[in-house]
Write an enzyme that holds these catalytic residues in place. Structure first.
Site, PDB file in Angstrom:
ATOM      1  CB  CYS A  33      -0.511  -0.380   1.276  1.00 31.66           C
ATOM      2  SG  CYS A  33      -0.348  -0.684   2.547  1.00 31.66           S
ATOM      3  CB  CYS A 104      -2.581   7.942   5.883  1.00 36.72           C
ATOM      4  SG  CYS A 104      -2.794   8.414   4.003  1.00 36.72           S
TER       5      CYS A 104
HETATM    6  S1  FES Z   1      -2.305   6.719   0.657  1.00 37.60           S
HETATM    7 FE1  FES Z   1      -0.223   6.179   0.741  1.00 37.60          FE
HETATM    8  S2  FES Z   1       1.207   6.883   2.055  1.00 37.60           S
HETATM    9 FE2  FES Z   1      -1.234   8.137   2.196  1.00 37.60          FE
END
Ligand code: FES
Ligand code: PLP
Ligand code: PLP
Ligand code: FES
Lengths: 140, 394, 394
Positions: A33, A104
């Site tokens: 991610c 995040c």
């Molecule tokens: S969307 Fe990837 S670190 Fe925030």
């Protein structure tokens, strides 16, 4: 898209770096991610106060800003207070995040918990944290 | 602060001549092109003149041009409309893994309708192989779509050869030329295509206008229904001003192409060399030569794209990235991943696309300003730390 | 020669404030709204501001507004997208025989997909009956579409009552408000609709932009596929300038409505009385009062519409007609036929739609100039001859 506070913390991130003799280090996230957060804690064993905290983050603007903000929010606080820090509180302290960026801020909360878990292991104190709640990036 | 726009692949400023032409339409030719009175007729005439300009620019006949609301619409009408209209002949379609979402998502939706789609892979530079394409062909293949050049890494595809094979086998061939018009020569006869999509806002024209070339005799099933505008394929009152704007834009884009593309190519090469030379752990994505003249795509290892974009933005540089974080999705660019890049490398990609406004000074500015930004981001990157300590990364 | 534009129902001139706002966007805010850098962010902001204006104008929440490329697109997304997304609940749809082609043709296409459509009839003034609507409802009815007011004869439909019944029975209700925004109050809460379509170029905004209101929680299946723009329902780079233009236009249209509609109503009444009073064998189509304030639709017996439009055009008057000859099809207006007019009467219909520019002098001019034109056309009409000789006509 980002608030002024997010941009401020992104541009001038507080407490970036490593702590040589950290009491606890936590690293969460994975390359898939695209977010990795690493947090270093220096904890006073007597008082349970977090005397120093630093971070390193591979991630977007929100990831960097939430990391930075979370270190400010726990520096000088007790372990109990740190355990109660939620990603929403971090996001709120930044005057909010875009909905797609809320995940995040989860990382900042998790990096902190992971660092406290590490401290729990090293110090032998029971902070009520459970190993299974975390996925270590190394083991991925 | 200097402002350096290096995101011409995302969109371009509207050129002066286009703005003037559109303004004139808005203030003087407001009639409905479908009206037969003297307010409507001049509007109809302007549309037909613009159609001639678009046709001329790509070697087509004006009757073969349909104005749409965007490049996306042109892609959708060709692919979905073309597949549905010909499904009696077969249900197999072919495209590539590196198409723009306007194409990929159209195919994805056709899969739900029972079509079968083969997605051609690409090599490390983003190019499809004609051989793999030929092996994918089946007796029930009815439509193929391969983009002329890729929007992220600039790879130019062998569309002429693929088009030739399709034509011989009477398979419909669509090409998405949104990124190539005005950059490299685009001629529907040489490409041997049945459909070709283009968009106004990539060639200094307005946003919200595109065009679809549809070869004479080719039939598609409309996606929207209503008035008879644009051969019933794009019903609704015509966006006369934007159509006129597209005509003016494409005329200029094609006329200035030889000189402008040569100019941009030089600047681009200097930019690529400057960045690769001054920052360690960087690599060029896409081919060195067979690429769009204005496209530089560079991976800067161990940092994340959105953070890079924001940092560059604060120094006045507008660029884009293949990072997930810029797109609201979680996976990094499907194009870079298809080319075999790791997640880390794909996340740290930087796309700089040059254009009219780009000068030598702009290039110098980027080369000078980029390094300290990268240094700062790497200093807070745990991945960079691992790399420096020689620890495993993936 | 005086030029009198009486075709505001077909399209309107773009108002000065709109042109200025759009120009500013074209020349200053060219970034792609999806770009996160400082060229893109102001474009995104402009879109969201315009969305607020549109929402405000119709009593909606900004999140419930989707920008489209036209009124036609908004109608299609609501009807086709809404029906497809809900077909598991039933396959029966209801609309009226007097809808615009953007609605009618969408339903026609759904019939080919296996949906069953009931077309409500209208009375002699073009109005649907709530009773007939209620009788048409079935257990498998999933979507209903009734236009707010008719574009040809200006009849205002009982949408509030129909919407209320739909809401109670959890049936999706769409209304085409392309002709009513800025003419009569339009409020999605009062109408009880799930969808509402509007268009920029009928309210002194640009062509090529529309908006769809979609009530919170309502789902539709997209017709085009690509980027994530406009909640994935209208993918493709946004037409920022036209979106801004629509915002400015609708804000003005709604603000000036009470005064302007009252003014137009007076002018319209004088126009109707003047024409009916000076030319024999004429009749008003549509209701005398419950009609759009700017719409006059008059049948002038024994002459043909296109000839009338062209003749009026030569005297500077721009109008439209329900004659077949203006639409390229052979049948006269489906609306006038549905109201029970004969072919002859429908062919000789004249639609005059007033607007900003319309003055008392314009009305006088039409009243004075129309009669000699009609006299001339009747002098060469064999049908007029039969009428005068008392011979049978139909
Ligand atoms: S969307 Fe990837 S670190 Fe925030
Ligand atoms: C009632 C009605 N619906 C839909 C439309 C279509 O709107 P657009 O021309 O923006 O596609 C019109 C105008 O032509 C109309 O009058
Ligand atoms: C290759 C390619 N195809 C299609 C599109 C879509 O064009 P538009 O933004 O006009 O819908 C783009 C631009 O975003 C593109 O780069
Ligand atoms: S008389 Fe020519 S189309 Fe009707």
């Amino acid at each position: 898209m980002y608030t002024d506070k997010v941009l401020d913390h992104f541009t001038n991130p507080r407490n970036v770096g490593e702590i040589e003799d950290a009491s606890g280090v936590g690293e969460v996230g994975n390359m898939k991610c695209g977010d990795i957060m690493k947090m270093y804690l220096k904890i006073n064993d007597e008082t349970n106060v977090i005397e120093d905290v630093t971070f390193k983050t591979f991630g977007c603007g929100a990831a960097i800003a939430t990391s930075s903000m979370s270190t400010e929010m726990i520096k000088g606080k007790s372990i109990d207070e740190a355990l109660n820090l939620t990603n929403r509180a971090i996001a709120d302290a930044l005057d909010g995040l875009p909905p797609v960026k809320m995940h995040c801020s989860v990382l900042a909360e998790e990096a902190l918990k992971a660092a406290l878990l590490d401290y729990q292991k090293k110090s032998g104190k029971n902070l009520g944290l459970n190993e299974d709640d975390f996925e270590d990036w190394d083991e991925e | 602060m200097r402002r350096v726009y290096l995101d011409h692949g995302a969109t371009t400023p509207v050129r002066k001549e286009v703005i003037e032409a559109m303004m004139q339409v808005h203030s003087e030719v407001f009639g409905n092109p479908s009206s037969i009175h003297s307010f409507g007729r001049p509007a109809r005439k302007l549309i037909e003149e613009a159609r001639e300009k678009v046709a001329q620019a790509i070697g087509a006949d004006p009757k073969e041009i349909i104005f749409t609301g965007s490049g996306t619409e042109a892609d959708n009408i060709a692919i979905i409309g073309g597949a549905r209209a010909n499904q009696k002949k077969g249900k197999h379609l072919i495209t590539t893994v590196v198409e723009h979402h306007a194409v990929l998502d159209a195919f994805k939706s056709l899969e739900k309708e029972g079509f079968e789609v083969t997605y051609l892979s690409v090599d490390g530079e983003g190019a499809v192989s004609v051989e793999e394409f030929q092996n994918a062909l089946r007796d029930d293949t009815i439509l193929v779509s391969v983009m002329h050049a890729n929007n992220e890494v600039g790879t130019i595809q062998p569309v002429e050869e693929i088009g030739k094979i399709c034509r011989e086998r009477k398979i419909l061939f669509h090409t998405d030329a949104v990124q190539t018009v005005g950059k490299v020569p685009v001629n529907v006869k040489e490409i041997n295509c049945d459909f070709l999509a283009l968009s106004g806002h990539k060639i200094y024209g307005p946003k919200g206008i595109g065009a679809l070339y549809m070869r004479r005799g080719v039939r598609v099933q409309p996606l929207y229904h209503g008035g008879g505008q644009e051969r019933k394929l794009r019903p609704g009152t015509e966006n006369v001003a934007n159509i006129v704007g597209l005509g003016v834009a494409i005329e200029h884009a094609v006329a200035e192409m030889p000189a402008e593309s040569a100019r941009l190519e030089k600047l681009r090469d200097r930019l690529i060399e400057g960045v690769l030379g001054s920052i360690e752990e960087t690599r060029l994505n896409g081919p060195r030569t067979k690429r769009l003249p204005h496209n530089a795509n560079i991976s800067i290892e161990y940092i994340e794209g959105e953070a890079l974009i924001l940092s560059m933005d604060m120094k006045g540089m507008a660029v884009s990235s293949g990072s997930a974080c810029t797109s609201g999705s979680l996976d990094p660019s499907h194009v870079l991943m298809a080319m075999g890049l790791t997640h880390t490398t794909a996340h740290g990609s930087l796309r700089m696309t040059l254009g009219h406004s780009t000068t030598d000074e702009d290039v110098d500015y980027v080369i000078t300003e980029l390094k300290p930004i990268v240094d700062k981001l790497r200093a807070m990157s745990p991945v960079w730390e691992r790399f420096q300590k020689g620890l495993p990364i993936h």
